[in-house]
Design a protein around this motif. Structure first.
Motif, PDB file in Angstrom:
ATOM      1  N   ARG A 263       0.838  -1.216   0.000  1.00 37.01           N
ATOM      2  CA  ARG A 263       0.000   0.000   0.000  1.00 37.01           C
ATOM      3  C   ARG A 263       0.859   1.247   0.000  1.00 37.01           C
ATOM      4  O   ARG A 263       0.573   2.220  -0.690  1.00 37.01           O
ATOM      5  CB  ARG A 263      -0.918   0.000   1.217  1.00 37.01           C
ATOM      6  CG  ARG A 263      -1.990  -1.039   1.157  1.00 37.01           C
ATOM      7  CD  ARG A 263      -2.812  -1.008   2.402  1.00 37.01           C
ATOM      8  NE  ARG A 263      -3.830  -2.029   2.369  1.00 37.01           N
ATOM      9  CZ  ARG A 263      -4.453  -2.474   3.435  1.00 37.01           C
ATOM     10  NH1 ARG A 263      -4.182  -1.979   4.622  1.00 37.01           N
ATOM     11  NH2 ARG A 263      -5.370  -3.404   3.329  1.00 37.01           N
ATOM     12  N   LYS A 264       1.908   1.213   0.798  1.00 30.75           N
ATOM     13  CA  LYS A 264       2.797   2.364   0.866  1.00 30.75           C
ATOM     14  C   LYS A 264       3.457   2.607  -0.495  1.00 30.75           C
ATOM     15  O   LYS A 264       3.572   3.748  -0.934  1.00 30.75           O
ATOM     16  CB  LYS A 264       3.861   2.117   1.932  1.00 30.75           C
ATOM     17  CG  LYS A 264       4.725   3.296   2.226  1.00 30.75           C
ATOM     18  CD  LYS A 264       5.664   2.969   3.384  1.00 30.75           C
ATOM     19  CE  LYS A 264       6.571   4.123   3.696  1.00 30.75           C
ATOM     20  NZ  LYS A 264       7.475   3.814   4.799  1.00 30.75           N
ATOM     21  N   ARG A 265       3.857   1.554  -1.182  1.00 22.10           N
ATOM     22  CA  ARG A 265       4.468   1.697  -2.515  1.00 22.10           C
ATOM     23  C   ARG A 265       3.492   2.310  -3.511  1.00 22.10           C
ATOM     24  O   ARG A 265       3.902   3.094  -4.378  1.00 22.10           O
ATOM     25  CB  ARG A 265       4.973   0.346  -3.020  1.00 22.10           C
ATOM     26  CG  ARG A 265       6.297  -0.078  -2.397  1.00 22.10           C
ATOM     27  CD  ARG A 265       6.922  -1.248  -3.126  1.00 22.10           C
ATOM     28  NE  ARG A 265       6.064  -2.425  -3.166  1.00 22.10           N
ATOM     29  CZ  ARG A 265       6.041  -3.378  -2.238  1.00 22.10           C
ATOM     30  NH1 ARG A 265       6.815  -3.300  -1.191  1.00 22.10           N
ATOM     31  NH2 ARG A 265       5.234  -4.416  -2.361  1.00 22.10           N
ATOM     32  N   VAL A 266       2.218   1.964  -3.403  1.00 27.65           N
ATOM     33  CA  VAL A 266       1.205   2.541  -4.300  1.00 27.65           C
ATOM     34  C   VAL A 266       1.147   4.051  -4.097  1.00 27.65           C
ATOM     35  O   VAL A 266       1.172   4.823  -5.067  1.00 27.65           O
ATOM     36  CB  VAL A 266      -0.176   1.891  -4.067  1.00 27.65           C
ATOM     37  CG1 VAL A 266      -1.273   2.677  -4.748  1.00 27.65           C
ATOM     38  CG2 VAL A 266      -0.172   0.453  -4.554  1.00 27.65           C
TER      39      VAL A 266
ATOM     40  N   MET B 299      -4.465   9.740 -11.382  1.00 24.38           N
ATOM     41  CA  MET B 299      -3.643   9.162 -10.318  1.00 24.38           C
ATOM     42  C   MET B 299      -4.000   7.705 -10.071  1.00 24.38           C
ATOM     43  O   MET B 299      -3.115   6.861  -9.895  1.00 24.38           O
ATOM     44  CB  MET B 299      -3.785   9.984  -9.046  1.00 24.38           C
ATOM     45  CG  MET B 299      -3.125  11.345  -9.156  1.00 24.38           C
ATOM     46  SD  MET B 299      -3.334  12.311  -7.669  1.00 24.38           S
ATOM     47  CE  MET B 299      -4.843  13.173  -8.092  1.00 24.38           C
ATOM     48  N   ALA B 300      -5.281   7.400 -10.062  1.00 29.75           N
ATOM     49  CA  ALA B 300      -5.720   6.023  -9.851  1.00 29.75           C
ATOM     50  C   ALA B 300      -5.245   5.136 -10.998  1.00 29.75           C
ATOM     51  O   ALA B 300      -4.769   4.018 -10.779  1.00 29.75           O
ATOM     52  CB  ALA B 300      -7.238   5.963  -9.721  1.00 29.75           C
TER      53      ALA B 300
ATOM     54  N   TYR C  54      -5.708   1.297 -10.247  1.00 27.44           N
ATOM     55  CA  TYR C  54      -6.797   1.201  -9.279  1.00 27.44           C
ATOM     56  C   TYR C  54      -8.004   1.949  -9.838  1.00 27.44           C
ATOM     57  O   TYR C  54      -7.841   2.885 -10.623  1.00 27.44           O
ATOM     58  CB  TYR C  54      -6.403   1.873  -7.956  1.00 27.44           C
ATOM     59  CG  TYR C  54      -5.642   1.014  -6.992  1.00 27.44           C
ATOM     60  CD1 TYR C  54      -4.425   0.454  -7.334  1.00 27.44           C
ATOM     61  CD2 TYR C  54      -6.128   0.781  -5.712  1.00 27.44           C
ATOM     62  CE1 TYR C  54      -3.716  -0.325  -6.448  1.00 27.44           C
ATOM     63  CE2 TYR C  54      -5.425   0.007  -4.812  1.00 27.44           C
ATOM     64  CZ  TYR C  54      -4.216  -0.535  -5.180  1.00 27.44           C
ATOM     65  OH  TYR C  54      -3.514  -1.303  -4.301  1.00 27.44           O
ATOM     66  N   SER C  55      -9.169   1.579  -9.368  1.00 31.26           N
ATOM     67  CA  SER C  55     -10.344   2.395  -9.665  1.00 31.26           C
ATOM     68  C   SER C  55     -10.256   3.643  -8.779  1.00 31.26           C
ATOM     69  O   SER C  55      -9.545   3.649  -7.766  1.00 31.26           O
ATOM     70  CB  SER C  55     -11.639   1.634  -9.351  1.00 31.26           C
ATOM     71  OG  SER C  55     -11.785   1.464  -7.949  1.00 31.26           O
TER      72      SER C  55
ATOM     73  N   SER D 249      -9.120   6.132  -3.640  1.00 32.55           N
ATOM     74  CA  SER D 249      -9.446   7.089  -2.576  1.00 32.55           C
ATOM     75  C   SER D 249      -9.504   6.408  -1.209  1.00 32.55           C
ATOM     76  O   SER D 249      -9.043   6.968  -0.214  1.00 32.55           O
ATOM     77  CB  SER D 249     -10.748   7.832  -2.878  1.00 32.55           C
ATOM     78  OG  SER D 249     -11.840   6.947  -2.873  1.00 32.55           O
ATOM     79  N   HIS D 250      -9.998   5.182  -1.162  1.00 31.90           N
ATOM     80  CA  HIS D 250     -10.017   4.442   0.106  1.00 31.90           C
ATOM     81  C   HIS D 250      -8.608   4.071   0.553  1.00 31.90           C
ATOM     82  O   HIS D 250      -8.292   4.122   1.742  1.00 31.90           O
ATOM     83  CB  HIS D 250     -10.900   3.199  -0.002  1.00 31.90           C
ATOM     84  CG  HIS D 250     -12.345   3.529   0.077  1.00 31.90           C
ATOM     85  ND1 HIS D 250     -13.004   3.735   1.260  1.00 31.90           N
ATOM     86  CD2 HIS D 250     -13.261   3.735  -0.901  1.00 31.90           C
ATOM     87  CE1 HIS D 250     -14.264   4.034   1.025  1.00 31.90           C
ATOM     88  NE2 HIS D 250     -14.444   4.045  -0.296  1.00 31.90           N
ATOM     89  N   LEU D 251      -7.765   3.716  -0.394  1.00 34.52           N
ATOM     90  CA  LEU D 251      -6.387   3.384  -0.055  1.00 34.52           C
ATOM     91  C   LEU D 251      -5.662   4.594   0.519  1.00 34.52           C
ATOM     92  O   LEU D 251      -4.952   4.485   1.523  1.00 34.52           O
ATOM     93  CB  LEU D 251      -5.645   2.865  -1.284  1.00 34.52           C
ATOM     94  CG  LEU D 251      -4.175   2.551  -1.046  1.00 34.52           C
ATOM     95  CD1 LEU D 251      -4.027   1.327  -0.159  1.00 34.52           C
ATOM     96  CD2 LEU D 251      -3.456   2.362  -2.357  1.00 34.52           C
ATOM     97  N   VAL D 252      -5.825   5.749  -0.110  1.00 29.26           N
ATOM     98  CA  VAL D 252      -5.180   6.971   0.380  1.00 29.26           C
ATOM     99  C   VAL D 252      -5.596   7.226   1.826  1.00 29.26           C
ATOM    100  O   VAL D 252      -4.756   7.492   2.689  1.00 29.26           O
ATOM    101  CB  VAL D 252      -5.518   8.186  -0.515  1.00 29.26           C
ATOM    102  CG1 VAL D 252      -5.097   9.493   0.150  1.00 29.26           C
ATOM    103  CG2 VAL D 252      -4.850   8.042  -1.868  1.00 29.26           C
ATOM    104  N   GLN D 253      -6.880   7.117   2.106  1.00 29.53           N
ATOM    105  CA  GLN D 253      -7.335   7.375   3.466  1.00 29.53           C
ATOM    106  C   GLN D 253      -6.781   6.333   4.436  1.00 29.53           C
ATOM    107  O   GLN D 253      -6.366   6.662   5.536  1.00 29.53           O
ATOM    108  CB  GLN D 253      -8.853   7.415   3.543  1.00 29.53           C
ATOM    109  CG  GLN D 253      -9.318   7.772   4.944  1.00 29.53           C
ATOM    110  CD  GLN D 253     -10.691   8.378   4.974  1.00 29.53           C
ATOM    111  OE1 GLN D 253     -11.317   8.568   3.943  1.00 29.53           O
ATOM    112  NE2 GLN D 253     -11.150   8.694   6.158  1.00 29.53           N
TER     113      GLN D 253
END
Length: 72
Positions: free
Chosen positions: A5-8, A29-30, A35-36, A41-45
């Motif tokens: 996740r951090k690498r993304v 960006m996605a 990513y969708s 947006s969920h990953l960022v949060q």
């Protein structure tokens, strides 16, 4: 925090840095990390603890200050 996740997030930040003069959308960006928009947006949060909008405004402010002229 999960390293994948951090690498993304780091890849997106690199892409934003590489495209400083361009207006990138959340879709752009996605797409950079395959990513969708929803999952991105969920990953960022999840990774940053910030909603996507706040993350982008903070990063955008940091980018702007990085580009501003330095007075010595």
């Amino acid at each position: 925090m999960n390293d994948a996740r951090k690498r993304v997030i780091l890849r997106v930040l690199e892409s934003m840095q590489e495209n400083l003069g361009e207006q990138l959308t959340v879709d752009d960006m996605a797409r950079t990390v395959s990513y969708s928009k929803f999952h991105f947006s969920h990953l960022v949060q999840r990774v940053t603890g910030l909603p996507l909008g706040k993350f982008l405004s903070r990063f955008g402010s940091a980018r702007s200050s990085d580009c501003s002229p330095q007075h010595h």
